[in-house]
Design a protein around this motif. Structure first.
Motif, PDB file in Angstrom:
ATOM      1  N   GLU A 173       0.842  -1.215   0.000  1.00 42.69           N
ATOM      2  CA  GLU A 173       0.000   0.000   0.000  1.00 42.69           C
ATOM      3  C   GLU A 173       0.871   1.258   0.000  1.00 42.69           C
ATOM      4  O   GLU A 173       0.604   2.209  -0.735  1.00 42.69           O
ATOM      5  CB  GLU A 173      -0.922   0.049   1.230  1.00 42.69           C
ATOM      6  N   ALA A 174       1.913   1.260   0.825  1.00 40.54           N
ATOM      7  CA  ALA A 174       2.770   2.457   0.900  1.00 40.54           C
ATOM      8  C   ALA A 174       3.540   2.632  -0.408  1.00 40.54           C
ATOM      9  O   ALA A 174       3.655   3.742  -0.944  1.00 40.54           O
ATOM     10  CB  ALA A 174       3.737   2.337   2.074  1.00 40.54           C
ATOM     11  N   LEU A 175       4.066   1.526  -0.969  1.00 36.22           N
ATOM     12  CA  LEU A 175       4.797   1.620  -2.236  1.00 36.22           C
ATOM     13  C   LEU A 175       3.866   2.107  -3.348  1.00 36.22           C
ATOM     14  O   LEU A 175       4.256   2.921  -4.194  1.00 36.22           O
ATOM     15  CB  LEU A 175       5.391   0.261  -2.612  1.00 36.22           C
ATOM     16  N   MET A 210      10.470  -0.686 -10.327  1.00 42.55           N
ATOM     17  CA  MET A 210      10.712  -1.068  -8.934  1.00 42.55           C
ATOM     18  C   MET A 210      11.437  -2.407  -8.886  1.00 42.55           C
ATOM     19  O   MET A 210      11.074  -3.345  -9.606  1.00 42.55           O
ATOM     20  CB  MET A 210       9.389  -1.170  -8.194  1.00 42.55           C
ATOM     21  N   VAL A 211      12.473  -2.450  -8.046  1.00 44.21           N
ATOM     22  CA  VAL A 211      13.216  -3.697  -7.826  1.00 44.21           C
ATOM     23  C   VAL A 211      13.051  -4.017  -6.347  1.00 44.21           C
ATOM     24  O   VAL A 211      13.428  -3.203  -5.496  1.00 44.21           O
ATOM     25  CB  VAL A 211      14.719  -3.513  -8.161  1.00 44.21           C
ATOM     26  N   ILE A 245      13.207   2.284  -6.201  1.00 48.75           N
ATOM     27  CA  ILE A 245      12.611   2.761  -7.455  1.00 48.75           C
ATOM     28  C   ILE A 245      13.752   3.249  -8.337  1.00 48.75           C
ATOM     29  O   ILE A 245      14.651   3.962  -7.859  1.00 48.75           O
ATOM     30  CB  ILE A 245      11.618   3.918  -7.219  1.00 48.75           C
ATOM     31  N   VAL A 246      13.722   2.871  -9.601  1.00 46.10           N
ATOM     32  CA  VAL A 246      14.706   3.368 -10.564  1.00 46.10           C
ATOM     33  C   VAL A 246      13.985   4.295 -11.537  1.00 46.10           C
ATOM     34  O   VAL A 246      12.899   3.959 -12.036  1.00 46.10           O
ATOM     35  CB  VAL A 246      15.371   2.214 -11.342  1.00 46.10           C
ATOM     36  N   PHE A 247      14.573   5.465 -11.776  1.00 41.80           N
ATOM     37  CA  PHE A 247      13.983   6.471 -12.654  1.00 41.80           C
ATOM     38  C   PHE A 247      14.768   6.488 -13.963  1.00 41.80           C
ATOM     39  O   PHE A 247      15.997   6.543 -13.941  1.00 41.80           O
ATOM     40  CB  PHE A 247      14.067   7.863 -11.989  1.00 41.80           C
ATOM     41  N   VAL A 304      16.127   5.329  -6.004  1.00 45.09           N
ATOM     42  CA  VAL A 304      15.709   5.731  -4.652  1.00 45.09           C
ATOM     43  C   VAL A 304      15.374   4.485  -3.841  1.00 45.09           C
ATOM     44  O   VAL A 304      14.347   3.833  -4.085  1.00 45.09           O
ATOM     45  CB  VAL A 304      14.493   6.683  -4.685  1.00 45.09           C
ATOM     46  N   PRO A 305      16.254   4.107  -2.906  1.00 45.94           N
ATOM     47  CA  PRO A 305      15.928   2.997  -2.016  1.00 45.94           C
ATOM     48  C   PRO A 305      14.840   3.419  -1.039  1.00 45.94           C
ATOM     49  O   PRO A 305      14.838   4.558  -0.550  1.00 45.94           O
ATOM     50  CB  PRO A 305      17.247   2.735  -1.284  1.00 45.94           C
ATOM     51  N   LEU A 306      13.927   2.497  -0.757  1.00 46.97           N
ATOM     52  CA  LEU A 306      12.799   2.785   0.149  1.00 46.97           C
ATOM     53  C   LEU A 306      12.843   1.814   1.317  1.00 46.97           C
ATOM     54  O   LEU A 306      12.874   0.594   1.103  1.00 46.97           O
ATOM     55  CB  LEU A 306      11.473   2.620  -0.596  1.00 46.97           C
ATOM     56  N   GLY A 307      12.836   2.362   2.530  1.00 50.74           N
ATOM     57  CA  GLY A 307      12.873   1.527   3.721  1.00 50.74           C
ATOM     58  C   GLY A 307      14.307   1.132   4.046  1.00 50.74           C
ATOM     59  O   GLY A 307      15.258   1.505   3.351  1.00 50.74           O
ATOM     60  N   ALA A 308      14.453   0.389   5.120  1.00 52.68           N
ATOM     61  CA  ALA A 308      15.790  -0.018   5.554  1.00 52.68           C
ATOM     62  C   ALA A 308      15.644  -1.314   6.331  1.00 52.68           C
ATOM     63  O   ALA A 308      15.277  -1.308   7.501  1.00 52.68           O
ATOM     64  CB  ALA A 308      16.408   1.063   6.440  1.00 52.68           C
TER      65      ALA A 308
END
Ligand SMILES: Cc1cc2nc3c(=O)[nH]c(=O)nc-3n(C[C@H](O)[C@H](O)[C@H](O)COP(=O)(O)O)c2cc1C
Length: 510
Positions: free
Chosen positions: A81-83, A122-123, A173-175, A244-248
């Protein structure tokens, strides 16, 4: 040609200057009635609809745009949901308007020429609601196209030279930039637009991630070919710009690296014909990183700002207090956003301008901006109508949160000329220019520093856009005559190049 041959970036920049850069063809024409397709559409691909029914985020937009620490956030493993929310409010279709020529899809972020040439991928590893894979984001279908099954995060982490933010992220996310979709109109200058239009999207990505409690940080240092190969990009037509990495994730063990097999998906042709602009390919190649070691060593501290100590009259910013600052959510601000097409010439208040500047310029969380709060651009303002501030030219001192008067006077006519002769710049309350002394930036980062300078400017300007809409006045990005802007703010701005122009003011109601 390597990243260290920094003559290439300077040649590209000067060659794409308005009005007579040597890389621009003054006879180029394009057919606005027949633009390329604004989406990448895969044929015969399995797709997963975005999950957009989750609750809205809670952090106000004005707080979300000021986060400058990529590690800030509490949601270590974001749910689907957040992604989904992050993707949709970064680059999705937020509304469809009926226009005489047919329905018009509004996107979450502003884009030069409304040509929408930036794609998102997205990866991810297995996350709640989404299986591990490599996906392409399809704004038209509001879904993710499955390109590869399985966990390929190690490939991205290696490409980024082991950047810890990427290595430990559950998803990235890759742009990318599909060059012809914008070069059809803007020719070789497109490569600047790639970073401008990626930056306005990234401003949204960072703000929605912050509002969702998800740590996020722009990574501009990576081995371009490895990322292209993973996503199956045609390297002559689509270029990776940022990750852009999301989360950790607390779990730092990634599955072993898999060699990605070539992808064979067909996509819908974007246009009947294409023109090649070699200057774009050359600039991209000359600013590419070739190895893990090069990507690893890219993360050096940026040069210090070349802003001279103030000599003119200083006006300290007067930002709104916490209680007076609008509480609207990022999503609601993005939904109401739309570049202003006509300013009314009314003034905005100094508090509104101060609040926008102060919140939007705290620094971008990025791998090329350490420590947090660093910046590659200096900010200059041409004030036409701001209550309590004399019209004129100003330099913004971030360290003192104050405007230095460079030249007092009514400069609406000059503003119009600087903004490519457009009335928007003359009618705006204030025009903001993000300007970079490229020499030390290229010296430090190589040609890739040019990408970084453009991203620093465009993300900051994207935040100014959001701050304006949060405070219920308007904004638009604008194109400019390069050297004339530098001359206008000189001697103070001597040697600096404009990276982005954004104009603010009240909208003219028709
Ligand atoms: C970097 C940038 C430069 C822009 N330059 C101009 C410009 O020179 N003139 C103009 O009228 N609009 C300009 N725009 C606004 C775009 O035309 C606008 O974003 C696009 O039509 C999409 O509309 P929207 O922002 O309302 O969604 C610019 C936007 C950006 C992001």
């Amino acid at each position: 040609m390597t990243n260290r041959d920094t003559g290439v970036a300077l040649h590209y920049h000067r060659g794409t200057n308005h009005p007579d850069g040597s890389l621009m063809n003054s006879h180029h024409v394009w057919d606005p009635m027949n633009p390329p397709l604004p989406y990448k559409l895969y044929r015969d691909v399995e797709s997963v609809p975005l999950a957009l029914d989750g609750p809205p985020s809670e952090l106000p937009a004005m707080t979300a745009i000021s986060v400058n620490d990529g590690a800030a956030g509490v949601v270590r493993t974001p749910e689907f949901e957040a992604l989904s929310r992050i993707l949709h409010y970064s680059a999705g279709i937020t509304k469809t308007l009926r226009r005489a020529g047919g329905p018009m899809a509004f996107r979450a972020a502003a884009c030069t020429g409304a040509l929408f040439h930036i794609e998102l991928y997205m990866v991810c590893g297995d996350i709640p609601g989404l299986a591990a894979g490599v996906y392409h984001y399809d704004p038209d279908g509001s879904s993710l196209d499955l390109l590869r099954k399985g966990d390929y995060r190690s490939t991205v982490a290696d490409a980024a030279g082991g950047e810890p933010g990427v290595a430990y992220a559950p998803a990235s996310i890759v742009f990318t930039d599909v060059t012809w979709r914008n070069a059809c109109k803007y020719q070789a200058r497109e490569y600047r637009h790639a970073f401008w239009d990626c930056g306005t999207i990234l401003a949204n990505t960072l703000a929605v991630s912050a509002a969702s409690g998800v740590p996020a940080r722009v990574t501009a240092g990576f081995v371009d070919d490895s990322v292209s190969e993973l996503l199956g990009l045609d390297p002559l037509r689509e270029l990776p710009l940022a990750v852009v990495p999301l989360g950790a994730s607390p779990d730092s063990t990634l599955p072993p690296r898999k060699t990605p097999h070539p992808l064979k998906f067909e996509t819908v042709p974007i246009s009947g014909h294409e023109i090649d602009f070699p200057a774009i390919r050359e600039m991209h190649a000359a600013s590419s990183l070739a190895s893990y070691e090069e990507a690893e060593s890219w993360r050096v501290n940026p040069p210090r700002s070349s802003m001279p100590a103030p000599a003119g009259r200083l006006t300290p910013l007067r930002s709104a207090s916490e209680e007076e600052t609008p509480m609207d959510s990022v999503e609601s601000v993005i939904l109401r956003r739309g570049s202003t097409r006509r300013f009314s010439r009314e003034s905005i208040s100094f508090t509104q301008l101060s609040t926008a500047l102060e919140r939007a310029t705290r620094g971008v969380p990025a791998d090329f901006l350490t420590p947090a709060g660093s910046a590659l651009n200096d900010i200059y303002l041409l004030v036409n109508a701001v209550d309590g501030v004399a019209p004129g030219a100003y330099a913004f001192h971030r360290d003192r949160l104050a405007l230095e008067l460079l030249r007092e006077g009514e400069f609406r006519a000059e503003a119009g000329l600087l903004g490519l002769g457009q009335a928007l710049a003359a009618d705006a309350s204030v025009n903001i220019f993000l300007m970079c002394d490229l020499a030390p930036v290229l010296e430090r980062f190589g040609n890739r520093g040019y990408r970084a300078a453009q991203l620093d400017a465009s993300i900051t300007a994207g935040r100014v856009y959001l701050a304006s809409y949060a405070q219920r006045f308007g904004a638009t990005g604008l194109t400019f005559f390069d050297d004339q802007v530098t001359d206008f703010f000189s001697p103070h701005a001597q040697g600096k190049s404009v990276m982005f122009m954004v104009s603010l003011g009240k909208r003219q109601r028709s």
